[in-house]
Design an enzyme around this catalytic site. Structure first.
Site, PDB file in Angstrom:
ATOM      1  N   ASN A   3      35.461  43.158  33.794  1.00 14.10           N
ATOM      2  CA  ASN A   3      36.397  42.548  34.824  1.00 14.10           C
ATOM      3  C   ASN A   3      37.267  41.790  34.502  1.00 14.10           C
ATOM      4  OD1 ASN A   3      33.383  41.501  35.209  1.00 14.10           O
ATOM      5  ND2 ASN A   3      34.590  40.081  36.166  1.00 14.10           N
ATOM      6  N   ASP A   4      37.378  40.407  34.909  1.00 13.73           N
ATOM      7  CA  ASP A   4      38.674  39.612  34.634  1.00 13.73           C
ATOM      8  C   ASP A   4      39.208  39.610  33.169  1.00 13.73           C
ATOM      9  OD1 ASP A   4      37.556  39.147  36.967  1.00 13.73           O
ATOM     10  OD2 ASP A   4      37.126  36.931  36.612  1.00 13.73           O
ATOM     11  N   GLN A  38      35.998  39.553  30.700  1.00 16.50           N
ATOM     12  CA  GLN A  38      34.699  39.500  31.015  1.00 16.50           C
ATOM     13  C   GLN A  38      34.126  41.064  30.828  1.00 16.50           C
ATOM     14  OE1 GLN A  38      32.773  36.930  33.467  1.00 16.50           O
ATOM     15  NE2 GLN A  38      34.000  36.312  31.504  1.00 16.50           N
ATOM     16  N   PHE A  42      31.048  32.897  32.095  1.00 13.18           N
ATOM     17  CA  PHE A  42      32.054  33.488  33.176  1.00 13.18           C
ATOM     18  C   PHE A  42      33.568  33.311  32.607  1.00 13.18           C
ATOM     19  CE2 PHE A  42      29.439  34.116  37.356  1.00 13.18           C
ATOM     20  CZ  PHE A  42      28.556  35.162  36.630  1.00 13.18           C
ATOM     21  N   ARG A  51      33.916  27.210  39.282  1.00 17.62           N
ATOM     22  CA  ARG A  51      34.196  28.054  38.011  1.00 17.62           C
ATOM     23  C   ARG A  51      35.701  28.235  37.756  1.00 17.62           C
ATOM     24  NH1 ARG A  51      31.487  31.182  41.831  1.00 17.62           N
ATOM     25  NH2 ARG A  51      32.803  32.926  43.016  1.00 17.62           N
TER      26      ARG A  51
HETATM   27  C1  FRU Z   1      36.233  37.186  39.334  1.00 17.30           C
HETATM   28  C2  FRU Z   1      34.788  36.285  39.018  1.00 17.30           C
HETATM   29  C3  FRU Z   1      35.052  35.082  38.695  1.00 17.30           C
HETATM   30  C4  FRU Z   1      33.802  35.127  37.637  1.00 17.30           C
HETATM   31  C5  FRU Z   1      33.811  36.358  37.128  1.00 17.30           C
HETATM   32  C6  FRU Z   1      32.223  36.716  36.567  1.00 17.30           C
HETATM   33  O1  FRU Z   1      36.410  38.466  39.363  1.00 17.30           O
HETATM   34  O2  FRU Z   1      34.169  36.663  40.032  1.00 17.30           O
HETATM   35  O3  FRU Z   1      34.944  34.222  39.392  1.00 17.30           O
HETATM   36  O4  FRU Z   1      33.831  34.016  36.744  1.00 17.30           O
HETATM   37  O5  FRU Z   1      34.524  37.155  37.876  1.00 17.30           O
HETATM   38  O6  FRU Z   1      32.390  37.902  36.087  1.00 17.30           O
END
Ligand code: FRU
Length: 491
Positions: free
Chosen positions: A39-40, A56, A99, A163
């Site tokens: 993801n991110d 991520q 995260f 976070r």
């Molecule tokens: C955003 C998020 C962040 C978090 C991460 C977890 O997409 O929810 O806030 O750090 O993804 O994977």
């Protein structure tokens, strides 16, 4: 040492999944993990002359899970190379996940600043979060600092949503912002810390806060100067849809304003959505040695249908985009200039032709950059655009409605059956230009030099027939129409 073993184990799991992965939707020139979930984007940074991007990552599964930091680097923002996983969770400071966060070059030491995620009751999603750092001298292997967590707990008026540290240096001080939720209003906000050494942090206060209409939590904040103003970019969760705006589950957008470091006062205008496609979230930026502000986002959306999960992978990042600010304080987002390195065969098709109806340009390639310009100064058409056609039913449509002044992306016949259309207002001048990047399972539209962008995943299954240029309701002059087959950087 333990971390190293965890990283090796994760690399082995990736290798295994890679062997059986179905490649049909794999992207040709976007950042993806070698296999399984991402993801991110995290830790965007230029270090020792190379661009590093982390992300991520769940190396063991095509679904989200205990977050690791995957890692790629590039010399030119175009050709990326996978490096070993940088962070694996499971230490006392990050027991259930590493995260999102950021990276800085601290005098030659590449420092990652990230959130440790900890479940106290996993089944009921009860957790706490803290902030940590990890350092590297070679930009490849990272060691978590003995001082971790460098911030153990949020301020008292905060919930457990705490976070996504973004760190930067101003004069001689490090600053960190965090995505956060206030207890009292249960709404999103961004809080600020400062430090002289990245290890001891002092809480400064709230930098910005939802006025009640910007959702219950602000994720992945970023704060930077752009063309004389300060931009706070963030990804709010829980904003209500409002006409053509905020139609995705979660949003990404920005405030433009002025900031005073002495008083921590950020005076800003209203929230503006950054992209109008379906799949754009958790954007982060960095500035490089050419003094450009470059943004990269996650090119997917939480809870969306993700057909590549069956293929053994899921998730990708957007193209790197250069940001500029207009004199009326809107962000322009355009692909970085290096992306022209992807261009292989050039095709100059129907430039300076007047068209009405549909004109098919036969093209079976699925890695394309298309540059189209319609002259609207004397048109009798009501809508103009193009369709990326499959050989039977499938098509992805980009259309500009001249009367309504709306740009629309319709993916209903390209893998998005529900909620498939996105629209956005785009002031019509004497022309509309569309720069479109197609990469097998993605489309990124940059309209009128980045005034509007639309980013979506598409999942066509038919062979490609070509690009159909069209004008509805009358005639239009096509003042520019070129396209290129693009290179697959992963092959
Ligand atoms: C955003 C998020 C962040 C978090 C991460 C977890 O997409 O929810 O806030 O750090 O993804 O994977």
């Amino acid at each position: 040492m333990i971390t190293k073993n965890r990283i090796q184990q994760a690399e082995e799991a990736l290798q295994q999944t890679k062997e059986s992965m179905n490649e049909r939707f794999r992207l040709g020139y976007h950042i993806m993990a070698p296999a399984n979930w991402i993801n991110d984007p995290n830790g965007l940074v230029q270090y020792k002359g190379e661009y590093h991007v982390f992300y991520q990552h769940h190396p063991y599964d095509e679904n989200w899970g205990p977050m690791h930091w995957g890692h790629v680097k590039s010399k030119d923002l175009v050709h990326w190379e996978h490096l070993p996983i940088a962070l694996a969770p499971g230490d006392v400071c990050d027991s259930d996940g590493c995260f999102s966060g950021s990276a800085v070059d601290n005098d030659g030491e590449l420092t990652l600043i990230y959130t440790g995620h900890h479940y106290t009751d996993k089944e009921n999603d009860i957790f706490y979060q803290n902030q940590n750092i990890a350092v590297s001298k070679d930009g490849i292997t990272f060691e978590k600092a003995g001082e971790n967590p460098v911030i153990a707990a949020p301020p008292e008026d905060s919930t457990h949503h705490y976070r996504d540290p973004k760190v930067w240096k101003h004069e001689d001080t490090w600053y960190m912002i965090l995505g956060n939720q206030s207890i009292e209003e249960q709404s999103g906000r961004v809080i600020l810390y400062k430090s002289s050494n990245l290890r001891k942090w002092e809480y400064v206060g709230v930098l910005a806060q939802s006025d009640g209409s910007h959702g219950f939590m602000w994720e992945c904040p970023d704060f930077f100067e752009l063309d004389g103003k300060y931009i706070l970019m963030l990804s709010p969760q829980g904003m209500e849809a409002d006409g053509d705006n905020y139609n995705n589950l979660y949003q990404t957008g920005y405030f433009v304003g002025d900031y005073n470091y002495e008083t921590n006062q950020f005076q800003h205008g209203s929230f503006i959505e950054l992209d109008h496609g379906h799949d754009f979230y958790a954007v982060q930026t960095f500035s490089d040695d050419k003094n450009r502000r470059i943004a990269i986002g996650w090119m997917d959306m939480w809870e969306a249908d993700m057909p590549t999960k069956k293929d053994g992978w899921c998730g990708a990042l957007t193209l790197p985009r250069e940001l500029r600010l207009t004199s009326d304080h809107k962000i322009l987002m355009n692909p970085v200039e290096e992306l022209t390195l992807l261009r292989e065969r050039e095709h100059n098709v129907c430039t300076d032709k007047t068209i009405s109806g549909n004109h098919l340009i036969e093209e079976t390639g699925d890695l394309l950059e298309i540059n189209m310009e319609f002259d609207l100064s004397q048109t009798s058409a009501t809508a103009v655009g193009l369709k990326l056609k499959g050989i039977k039913e499938e098509e992805t449509v980009v259309v500009y409605d001249i009367n309504e002044q709306k740009l629309m992306l319709d993916c209903s016949k390209s893998g998005k059956k529900e909620d498939s259309v996105r629209r956005t207002f785009l002031q019509s001048g004497s022309k509309i230009s569309l720069r479109i990047f197609i990469d097998r399972s993605s489309i990124e539209v940059f309209a009128n030099e980045g005034q509007t962008t639309m980013t979506s995943r598409i999942y066509p299954t038919e062979e490609r027939a070509g690009i159909e240029v069209f004008a509805e309701g009358g005639e239009v002059q096509v003042s520019g129409c070129k396209y290129w087959n693009l290179k697959d950087i992963w092959k």
